[in-house]
Design a protein around this motif. Structure first.
Motif, mmCIF file in Angstrom:
data_model
loop_
_atom_site.group_PDB
_atom_site.id
_atom_site.type_symbol
_atom_site.label_atom_id
_atom_site.label_comp_id
_atom_site.label_asym_id
_atom_site.label_seq_id
_atom_site.Cartn_x
_atom_site.Cartn_y
_atom_site.Cartn_z
ATOM 1 N N PHE A 76 0.508 -0.240 -5.536
ATOM 2 C CA PHE A 76 -0.408 -1.122 -6.282
ATOM 3 C C PHE A 76 -0.828 -0.924 -7.516
ATOM 4 C CE2 PHE A 76 -4.533 -3.661 -4.613
ATOM 5 C CZ PHE A 76 -4.497 -4.258 -5.609
ATOM 6 N N ALA A 77 -1.009 0.277 -7.884
ATOM 7 C CA ALA A 77 -1.586 0.902 -9.114
ATOM 8 C C ALA A 77 -0.585 0.723 -10.071
ATOM 9 C CB ALA A 77 -2.236 2.232 -8.968
ATOM 10 N N PHE A 81 -7.401 -1.975 -10.183
ATOM 11 C CA PHE A 81 -8.087 -2.128 -8.610
ATOM 12 C C PHE A 81 -6.906 -1.114 -8.211
ATOM 13 C CE2 PHE A 81 -8.610 -3.453 -4.382
ATOM 14 C CZ PHE A 81 -9.673 -3.587 -4.206
ATOM 15 N N GLY A 82 -5.830 -0.985 -8.389
ATOM 16 C CA GLY A 82 -4.993 0.041 -7.805
ATOM 17 C C GLY A 82 -5.109 1.199 -7.876
ATOM 18 N N ALA A 83 -5.748 1.747 -9.020
ATOM 19 C CA ALA A 83 -5.653 2.988 -9.380
ATOM 20 C C ALA A 83 -6.830 3.781 -8.469
ATOM 21 C CB ALA A 83 -6.251 3.280 -10.818
ATOM 22 N N GLY A 131 -4.311 -5.490 -10.533
ATOM 23 C CA GLY A 131 -3.675 -4.282 -9.912
ATOM 24 C C GLY A 131 -3.680 -3.104 -10.988
ATOM 25 N N ASP A 132 -3.854 -3.535 -12.163
ATOM 26 C CA ASP A 132 -3.751 -2.288 -13.307
ATOM 27 C C ASP A 132 -5.215 -1.540 -13.172
ATOM 28 O OD1 ASP A 132 -2.258 -1.450 -15.440
ATOM 29 O OD2 ASP A 132 -4.084 -2.021 -16.736
ATOM 30 N N GLY A 192 -0.622 2.606 -2.148
ATOM 31 C CA GLY A 192 -1.822 2.763 -3.066
ATOM 32 C C GLY A 192 -1.121 2.775 -4.558
ATOM 33 N N PRO A 215 1.922 -3.260 -10.051
ATOM 34 C CA PRO A 215 1.212 -4.372 -9.024
ATOM 35 C C PRO A 215 2.092 -5.526 -8.811
ATOM 36 C CG PRO A 215 0.176 -3.703 -11.151
ATOM 37 C CD PRO A 215 1.344 -2.995 -11.212
ATOM 38 N N LEU A 247 -7.766 2.965 -5.538
ATOM 39 C CA LEU A 247 -7.298 3.052 -4.270
ATOM 40 C C LEU A 247 -5.975 4.284 -3.971
ATOM 41 C CD1 LEU A 247 -8.272 0.400 -3.100
ATOM 42 C CD2 LEU A 247 -6.107 -0.492 -2.794
ATOM 43 N N ALA A 248 -5.241 4.170 -4.885
ATOM 44 C CA ALA A 248 -4.107 5.308 -5.017
ATOM 45 C C ALA A 248 -4.968 6.469 -4.946
ATOM 46 C CB ALA A 248 -3.149 5.060 -6.094
ATOM 47 N N ILE A 249 -5.914 6.872 -5.922
ATOM 48 C CA ILE A 249 -6.531 8.030 -5.898
ATOM 49 C C ILE A 249 -7.461 8.260 -4.858
ATOM 50 C CG2 ILE A 249 -8.267 9.344 -7.311
ATOM 51 C CD1 ILE A 249 -7.444 7.881 -9.534
ATOM 52 N N TYR A 274 3.991 -4.447 -5.750
ATOM 53 C CA TYR A 274 3.076 -4.394 -4.474
ATOM 54 C C TYR A 274 2.630 -5.971 -4.077
ATOM 55 C CZ TYR A 274 -1.265 -4.048 -1.847
ATOM 56 O OH TYR A 274 -2.452 -3.929 -0.940
ATOM 57 N N GLU A 330 -5.887 -1.671 3.125
ATOM 58 C CA GLU A 330 -4.972 -1.421 2.050
ATOM 59 C C GLU A 330 -4.062 -2.321 1.786
ATOM 60 O OE1 GLU A 330 -3.679 2.683 1.244
ATOM 61 O OE2 GLU A 330 -1.927 1.769 0.433
ATOM 62 N N PHE A 387 -4.438 -6.540 0.773
ATOM 63 C CA PHE A 387 -4.661 -7.128 -0.662
ATOM 64 C C PHE A 387 -3.162 -7.852 -1.166
ATOM 65 C CE2 PHE A 387 -8.255 -3.979 -0.855
ATOM 66 C CZ PHE A 387 -9.102 -4.748 -1.053
ATOM 67 N N MET A 424 -3.167 7.777 -13.844
ATOM 68 C CA MET A 424 -2.725 8.171 -12.774
ATOM 69 C C MET A 424 -1.850 9.306 -12.669
ATOM 70 S SD MET A 424 -3.037 5.559 -10.323
ATOM 71 C CE MET A 424 -1.328 5.336 -9.583
ATOM 72 N N SER A 448 -4.011 -9.336 -6.586
ATOM 73 C CA SER A 448 -3.199 -8.099 -6.917
ATOM 74 C C SER A 448 -2.578 -8.070 -8.297
ATOM 75 C CB SER A 448 -2.215 -7.772 -5.611
ATOM 76 O OG SER A 448 -2.898 -7.667 -4.270
ATOM 77 N N ARG A 449 -2.022 -9.107 -8.365
ATOM 78 C CA ARG A 449 -1.265 -9.089 -9.679
ATOM 79 C C ARG A 449 -1.994 -9.204 -10.846
ATOM 80 N NH1 ARG A 449 3.945 -10.667 -8.183
ATOM 81 N NH2 ARG A 449 4.055 -12.327 -6.456
ATOM 82 N N THR A 451 -3.192 2.968 -17.932
ATOM 83 C CA THR A 451 -3.414 3.411 -16.182
ATOM 84 C C THR A 451 -2.418 4.246 -15.610
ATOM 85 O OG1 THR A 451 -4.214 0.990 -16.018
ATOM 86 C CG2 THR A 451 -3.054 2.154 -13.971
#
Lengths: 480, 345
Positions: free
Chosen positions: B68-69, A91-93, A88-89, B65, B72, A95-97, B75, A73, A76, B298, A84-85, B294
């Motif tokens: 990140f979400a 791919f991050g979701a 992130g909008d 995480g 970004p 991962l967080a979920i 992160y 985790e 990245f 979330m 990631s930049r 997003t």
């Protein structure tokens, strides 16, 4: 080496290493849950002994899978900050979920399962390990959804102002057609791996001389359970893999061409079982081919046209530019390393088929109450867990290397994804530290596994009646 | 309220959960060689957190995480900028996590001693470095116009940052000692309580200095109130600890850590990572965030599932609520068995 090369090596090494343990965790958690359920329902002593025996091996494996997952985790952001930049909008979701839905479930209920033998009523205790398994499934779903998006980006728009990909349809990301093919393929491969692990370990214990004769029927049960799961899993892997191949040809034709080292478009196309070519893979010297098979694998029709590397390269240059030099595109031939994709594709399939064949063999030799003996079987048993494990690794190397030069297919190259601010020295420190540590941990892990496999299952002990947190002067039934 | 503000708050909550929960299991890990006099006592300590530490650690994974979400840019800048400290934290968490599971797997002194070292090192390093990292977040670090961290490793080791590290270290030691006092019985309980109070005084001094310094650097009225309340909670916790009320004492350090972290995030807001080069280059909740779509997705997931997670994690603490002592430790480590009870110490 520059930061990019080091970061790529690190990603490859620690991801493949992590994924040695993940499929065993997923497969074995289901098998242990099944065994415990069998014990709760029938009271059969052998089921409890097998639950505890394989549970212990499961925990040794799980521990290392979890701690190496933490690195996944964080890397990245550490090594791939521009990636990631950019994503992130989206791919991050997942991962967080994944963290919220899966990791909490796994870790909390695993704690309850390990320490709860004297605290929880039996059905509830069995439910805990099922919840751990559910957690592993959710985890797999979300992380594969994230990966599938990199293979085939959907549900997003490219925002020119912010210079990044932005999510506009979360459901599309969750039901990406690549994901719907990848998840069943990976999952059945995990069950196959868990089954082969149980099959290999139990066969060794069934066949070796030191095992008490009274225990042999118990190990025979585990052999057959492992064999059935490996075989059924293998069937699922084949069916889902076939489907996945067609989706892949559809969305990433270059990956299929690279898997086959097919330089020029053919219709119908033959599948080569084995090829000796020049070192760069550009020319073949000798090949064993099955006519029309590739057409079927790629398109579902024995006459289907399969595009070749040369035609695709020309097409990609037209689509993505010869040398756009812009933020997220680079020049290049848009071709992955052919010998790697060619051989990992074959090794993945070949080792998987071998594992399924071995499972069928063990079902045959244990048929109608038979308990086989013989050194040859021990040798096969020792190799068996390795076959799907290696097939998984080669499968992932194929999937990820086959996408190159893209990090996100058609959107961002791997070269543009790396952290610009991280120095080669920092990246190298991290690569060396993690690789050395992982190497040491592998030796410890395998040593512990072999130690407990040799010991075999503990004698049956009736679990105490649950106290549900009431203070008690009795020693804990499980303590570190 | 803006969704970006909501997510800044949620990430603060995740860090609060992480420090309040893993804080005490870090403390227990660090106290292993200090509080325990023999292997059975070390096992008592380890078993107080045995079923809990893994669930506690997930809080930081979800915080990572969620960052990140939801942010970004934050992160990316944070994790690539604080590269080497994060690597050290990762290495520490790896060996620590394995140590709990593997330590009991072999009945050999040398094996156990090595894993004990892993537990101690694996607990000290993150306890210190998380404080260093947060102090750097608050003070600001060199970030250029491209949102890239342009400093080096040693830029992260200012006196203020080191004080931050010492503060988290001492706070977690206190928190862990009081947790042990709450969760054990017999001799070890009293030793843990006494040690908790003594280390707690040092922690209070460090915390007041660090929080006051932070307040001077970047504080707001809101952070000042939270910092004062945090200090009061810590002192109150230590005061009731001397009277043997371990439950209340632990609650005191728990609340103190929660309020202090809440204060730090309040002082940080609306920046998420201020630039020491030019305030215009600072990362904020708005210029580092994900899109509102997003964040909306979330938010729904968080609203639906967080209560469930809190419920079952809370239930785990309830299931394992009874105190343990040396007489509860079975002779055969890591296995289910019914050995003869040991004499009560």
């Amino acid at each position: 080496m520059d930061t990019l090369d080091i970061a790529r090596w690190q990603f490859g090494i620690i991801t493949v290493y992590h994924f040695l343990f993940v499929p065993i965790t997923i497969g074995l958690s289901a098998l242990v849950a099944g065994l415990e359920t069998a014990w709760v329902r029938t009271g059969g002593e052998k089921y409890l002994r097998l639950t505890k025996f394989f549970g212990k091996l499961f925990l040794i494996n799980f521990a290392i899978g979890v701690v190496t997952g933490i690195v996944q985790e964080f890397q990245f952001g550490m090594n791939w900050s521009d990636y990631s930049r950019f994503v992130g909008d989206i791919f991050g979701a997942p991962l967080a979920i994944e963290g919220l839905l899966a990791f909490f479930l796994e870790s909390t209920f695993l704690g309850l399962w390990i320490f709860g033998w004297d605290k929880l009523p039996r059905p509830l205790h069995a439910a805990c390990i099922w919840l751990v398994h559910l957690g592993t499934l959710l985890s797999a779903y979300f992380i594969l959804a994230a990966n599938s998006w990199m293979q085939h980006p959907v549900g997003y728009t490219f925002n020119r102002d912010t210079g990044r990909a932005e999510l506009n349809d979360f459901w599309a990301v969750m039901t990406n057609k690549v994901q719907l093919a990848t998840f069943p393929h990976t999952l059945t491969a995990c069950y196959m791996t868990g089954g082969a692990f149980m099959l290999g370990v139990a066969t060794y214990l069934l066949v070796r001389r030191r095992t008490p004769d009274a225990d042999r029927p118990m190990y025979r049960t585990a052999v057959r359970l492992g064999a059935v799961v490996t075989l059924v899993g293998g069937l699922g892997v084949a069916i889902s893999g076939d489907y996945q191949g067609k989706i892949m040809t559809d969305v990433q034709p270059m990956k299929m061409a690279a898997a086959e080292a097919l330089y020029d478009t053919e219709a119908p196309a033959a599948f080569s079982l084995f090829t000796v070519g020049t070192l760069d893979g550009s020319q073949e010297k000798f090949a064993v081919k099955v006519p029309r098979l590739l057409s079927f694998l790629a398109t579902g029709s024995f006459d289907g046209e399969v595009q070749g590397i040369n035609q695709l390269r020309a097409q990609y240059r037209k689509t993505y530019g010869q040398d756009p030099g812009a933020a997220y595109y680079t020049s290049g031939d848009y071709t992955p390393v052919i010998p790697v994709t060619y051989w990992t594709f074959r090794l993945m399939i070949g080792l998987g088929v071998l594992a399924a064949a071995a499972a069928a063999l063990f079902l045959w030799v244990t048929r109608r109450g038979r308990a086989p003996t013989g050194r040859a079987l021990v040798m096969i048993a020792a190799a068996l867990p390795l076959l799907p494990v290696l097939a998984n690794s080669f499968g992932w190397i194929f999937t990820e290397m086959g996408r190159q030069p893209w990090a996100v297919f058609g959107l961002m190259t791997t070269a543009n994804a790396v952290s610009p601010g991280v120095s080669p020295g920092e990246a190298l420190t991290s690569l060396i530290a993690l690789t050395l540590l992982y190497g040491v941990l592998a030796v410890i892990e395998v040593g512990l596994m072999l130690h407990f496999i040799r010991k075999g299952a503990d004698p049956f002990v009736e679990p105490p009646s649950p106290t549900l947190g009431r203070p008690s002067d009795e020693p804990l039934t499980f303590a570190y | 309220m803006e969704l970006t503000t909501v997510w800044f708050g949620l990430i603060a909550v995740l860090w609060i959960g992480y420090f309040c929960l893993e804080g005490f299991d870090f403390g227990v890990g660090m106290l292993l060689p200090v509080l325990a006099r023999d292997d059975t006592e070390r096992r008592v300590l380890i078993n107080t957190i045995g079923p809990l530490w893994d669930g506690n650690e997930v809080w930081v994974l979800v915080a990572g995480g969620a960052t990140f979400a939801a942010f970004p840019e934050w992160y990316a800048t944070l994790f690539s900028g604080f590269y080497l400290p994060l690597l050290l934290i990762l290495l520490a968490l790896i060996v620590r996590g394995l140590a709990f599971e593997y330590r009991a797997k072999r009945d050999e002194d040398r094996w156990r001693r090595r894993w004990d070292t892993a537990i101690v090192v694996g607990s000290v390093v993150p306890s210190l470095l998380w404080g260093v990292a947060f102090a750097n977040l608050l003070r600001g670090v060199p970030i250029d116009a491209d949102k890239e961290y342009v400093g080096g490793f040693f830029d992260l080791l200012s006196p203020y940052a080191l004080l931050g590290g010492v503060t988290t270290l001492l706070l977690f030691l206190t928190h862990g000692a009081l947790f042990i006092a709450l969760k054990t019985d017999g001799d070890i309980r009293h030793r843990a309580r006494d040690l908790g109070v003594r280390v707690g005084v040092a922690a209070a001094v460090a915390a007041v200095a660090f929080l006051a310094w932070t307040q001077g650097l970047t504080g707001s009225a809101g952070s000042a109130v939270l910092f004062v309340l945090a200090a009061l909670a810590l002192v109150a916790g230590l005061a009731v600890a001397t009277r043997g009320r371990e439950g209340w004492a632990f609650l005191g350090t728990f609340v103190a850590i929660a309020l202090a972290v809440a204060g730090l995030f309040t002082a940080l807001f609306p920046d998420v990572m201020p630039s020491s080069l030019d305030p215009a280059w600072s990362l904020t909740t708005t210029n580092a965030s994900a899109t509102s779509y997003t964040l909306t997705v979330m938010t729904w997931v968080a609203v639906l599932f967080t209560p469930i997670v809190l419920a079952y994690q809370g239930w785990t603490y309830w299931v394992f609520r009874s105190r343990i002592s040396t007489r509860h430790i079975p002779t055969d480590p890591g296995t289910s068995s019914s050995p003869a009870p040991q004499p009560v110490s």
